[in-house]
Design a protein around this motif. Structure first.
Motif, short mmCIF file in Angstrom:
data_model
loop_
_atom_site.label_atom_id
_atom_site.label_comp_id
_atom_site.label_asym_id
_atom_site.label_seq_id
_atom_site.Cartn_x
_atom_site.Cartn_y
_atom_site.Cartn_z
N ALA A 305 0.82 -1.21 0.00
CA ALA A 305 0.00 0.00 0.00
C ALA A 305 0.85 1.25 0.00
CB ALA A 305 -0.94 -0.01 1.21
N VAL A 306 1.96 1.23 0.74
CA VAL A 306 2.86 2.40 0.78
C VAL A 306 3.61 2.54 -0.53
CG1 VAL A 306 4.92 3.33 1.89
CG2 VAL A 306 3.08 2.38 3.28
N LEU A 307 4.13 1.42 -1.05
CA LEU A 307 4.91 1.48 -2.28
C LEU A 307 4.08 1.93 -3.48
CD1 LEU A 307 7.06 -1.78 -1.94
CD2 LEU A 307 7.77 0.57 -1.53
N LEU A 308 2.77 1.63 -3.46
CA LEU A 308 1.90 1.97 -4.59
C LEU A 308 1.06 3.21 -4.31
CD1 LEU A 308 0.64 -1.62 -5.54
CD2 LEU A 308 2.48 -0.29 -6.60
N SER A 309 1.49 4.05 -3.40
CA SER A 309 0.69 5.21 -3.01
C SER A 309 1.20 6.52 -3.59
CB SER A 309 0.64 5.32 -1.48
OG SER A 309 1.94 5.57 -0.96
N GLY A 310 2.44 6.53 -4.08
CA GLY A 310 3.03 7.79 -4.51
C GLY A 310 3.65 8.58 -3.39
N VAL A 311 3.86 7.96 -2.24
CA VAL A 311 4.47 8.66 -1.10
C VAL A 311 5.91 9.04 -1.41
CG1 VAL A 311 5.23 8.40 1.29
CG2 VAL A 311 2.97 7.61 0.63
N MET A 312 6.67 8.09 -1.95
CA MET A 312 8.08 8.34 -2.23
C MET A 312 8.35 8.63 -3.70
SD MET A 312 9.41 8.24 0.70
CE MET A 312 9.10 7.62 2.36
N SER A 313 7.70 7.91 -4.59
CA SER A 313 7.92 8.10 -6.02
C SER A 313 6.57 8.33 -6.70
CB SER A 313 8.62 6.89 -6.63
OG SER A 313 7.82 5.72 -6.45
N PRO A 314 6.51 9.18 -7.73
CA PRO A 314 5.23 9.48 -8.37
C PRO A 314 4.61 8.26 -9.02
CG PRO A 314 6.95 11.05 -9.03
CD PRO A 314 7.63 9.93 -8.30
N VAL A 315 3.29 8.19 -9.01
CA VAL A 315 2.58 7.09 -9.63
C VAL A 315 2.83 7.08 -11.14
CG1 VAL A 315 0.29 6.13 -10.08
CG2 VAL A 315 0.83 7.04 -7.82
N ARG A 316 2.94 8.27 -11.73
CA ARG A 316 3.13 8.34 -13.18
C ARG A 316 4.48 7.78 -13.62
NH1 ARG A 316 3.21 13.54 -11.22
NH2 ARG A 316 5.25 14.61 -11.25
N ALA A 317 5.41 7.59 -12.68
CA ALA A 317 6.70 6.99 -13.02
C ALA A 317 6.65 5.47 -13.02
CB ALA A 317 7.78 7.47 -12.04
N MET A 318 5.53 4.87 -12.59
CA MET A 318 5.41 3.42 -12.54
C MET A 318 4.98 2.89 -13.91
SD MET A 318 3.36 3.03 -8.91
CE MET A 318 3.94 3.86 -7.44
N PRO A 319 5.25 1.62 -14.19
CA PRO A 319 4.75 1.02 -15.43
C PRO A 319 3.22 1.09 -15.50
CG PRO A 319 6.36 -0.41 -14.37
CD PRO A 319 6.07 0.69 -13.39
N ASP A 320 2.70 1.12 -16.70
CA ASP A 320 1.25 1.28 -16.88
C ASP A 320 0.45 0.19 -16.18
OD1 ASP A 320 1.70 3.55 -18.36
OD2 ASP A 320 1.61 2.53 -20.30
N TRP A 321 0.92 -1.04 -16.28
CA TRP A 321 0.16 -2.14 -15.67
C TRP A 321 0.15 -2.02 -14.15
CZ3 TRP A 321 2.52 -5.36 -12.17
CH2 TRP A 321 3.92 -5.35 -12.15
N LEU A 322 1.22 -1.46 -13.58
CA LEU A 322 1.26 -1.29 -12.13
C LEU A 322 0.51 -0.04 -11.69
CD1 LEU A 322 2.43 -2.62 -9.61
CD2 LEU A 322 4.46 -1.21 -9.87
#
Length: 378
Positions: A305-322
């Motif tokens: 939940a923390v890793l996929l929240s955008g707390v540390m790194s922006p969500v837009r920097a993640m792969p599309d599927w993630l």
């Protein structure tokens, strides 16, 4: 007073007294989040300054020295040493003594004065992507600025008119003019700590009562399972609101986080968010037989939940599927609300979707947990 309200108040009073008597639990609920906020707020820093730099000046002229001195004038790059050749500079990068090596070629001054192209090579240590990216951008931006200045000076010396007007870019940074990491990170850390405290402590608290038999004793009383569950959740809900208030105070007074928006909007979002986190904690407690199982279950939920929240790194920097998975994460929406309200003075028309989704997650998660709690109480 209605009999159900009497039962509800009795359970709440019992939970408050039991929690207040347990000094370890009170420390975990209040002091631990503040200590972690202080540590993480100071420790998590993406600002890149004072990057160790070595220089190989093979020209050794006034122009090359002035170029190097101007490039190192800011606080991004720090001169650590000067070497006679590239091989020695590369060795310094290999040993970790420097992160950037500037190579100024021979005939640098001659080429500049003639108006010809002069190449300055920058060797950047890519093992640290953040530092190397910032350092490389700083060198590149300075090179463009220096080239423009030299071209303008040469045109003035020759009495020529420039073929076209130079365009000057004047950047203006909004909401965080100093680009301070803490201003961006602290709201996310507050959301993360609130998730950990409410989910894990809630799950472990109920599991401990099941281990000691206290929960079974309450379940055989005339108390309805819904009243019992609501009474147990309420103290943690109030403690969560207090923790958010303390985190905001620390963020504003210690880390300089601006408080531009509506606190009412933050409070409403926090209530919806706590419904989700406490619902998850309650659900984990109903499927756990021991405190150890509850702790592991809470950890397995909190980490993704923390890793996929955008707390540390922006969500837009993640792969599309993630990135699609993050739409199922209430932490993401709460972080967006906190940053929007505190930093950008966002209002309800700007954040209504995040609030609706937070409320939806909270109601669904609490309903699922309540249903499971009633089954285990039957």
């Amino acid at each position: 007073m209605h009999p159900l309200m009497v039962q509800y108040r009795a359970v709440v009073v019992k939970e408050v007294r039991q929690t207040a008597r347990d000094k370890r639990v009170m420390a975990l609920l209040t002091l631990a989040p503040l200590m972690q906020l202080f540590l993480l707020g100071f420790a998590v820093n993406f600002d890149v300054r004072h990057v160790p730099t070595v220089v190989v000046d093979r020209d050794r002229t006034a122009e090359s020295r002035d170029y190097t001195r101007s490039l190192l004038a800011g606080d991004t790059l720090d001169l650590k040493a000067e070497f006679p050749d590239e091989r020695t500079a590369e060795a310094a990068l290999e040993r970790g003594e420097a992160s950037v090596a500037l190579i100024i070629p021979r005939d640098f001054q001659k080429d500049v004065l003639k108006g010809q192209g002069a190449q300055v090579q920058a060797l950047v240590d890519g093992s640290d992507p953040t530092r190397s990216s910032v350092a490389g951008n700083a060198v590149a931006q300075f090179a463009v600025l220096r080239a423009t200045q030299l071209a303008s000076a040469q045109a003035r010396r020759q009495g020529d008119l420039l073929p076209h007007a130079l365009v000057e870019l004047v950047p203006r940074v909004l909401y965080n003019p100093e680009l301070a990491t803490s201003v961006y990170v602290v709201p996310g850390i507050a959301a993360m700590l609130l998730l950990i405290v409410t989910t894990v402590i809630m799950a472990m608290g109920l599991s401990r009562e099941r281990e000691t038999g206290t929960l079974e004793q309450l379940q055989v009383t005339p108390l309805r399972p819904g009243i019992l569950m609501a009474g147990k959740v309420t103290p943690f809900l109030l403690i969560g609101l207090v923790d958010v208030g303390l985190a905001l105070c620390v963020g504003v007074w210690v880390f300089g986080v601006p408080l531009r928006g509506s606190l009412t909007l933050v409070t409403v979002a926090t209530l919806f968010y706590l419904l989700s986190t406490l619902g998850v904690g309650l659900l984990i407690a109903t499927v756990s037989r021991t405190q150890q199982q509850a702790f592991v279950g809470g950890f397995l939920f909190v980490l993704p939940a923390v890793l996929l929240s955008g707390v540390m790194s922006p969500v837009r920097a993640m792969p599309d599927w993630l990135a699609w998975v993050t739409y199922l994460n209430p932490v993401r929406y709460y972080v967006e609300v906190l940053r929007g309200v505190l930093l950008r003075e966002a209002e309800l028309p700007d954040l209504w979707l995040q609030l609706v989704l937070l409320a939806l997650f909270g109601v669904v998660m609490m309903a699922v947990a309540a249903r499971r709690f009633q089954k285990t109480s039957a």
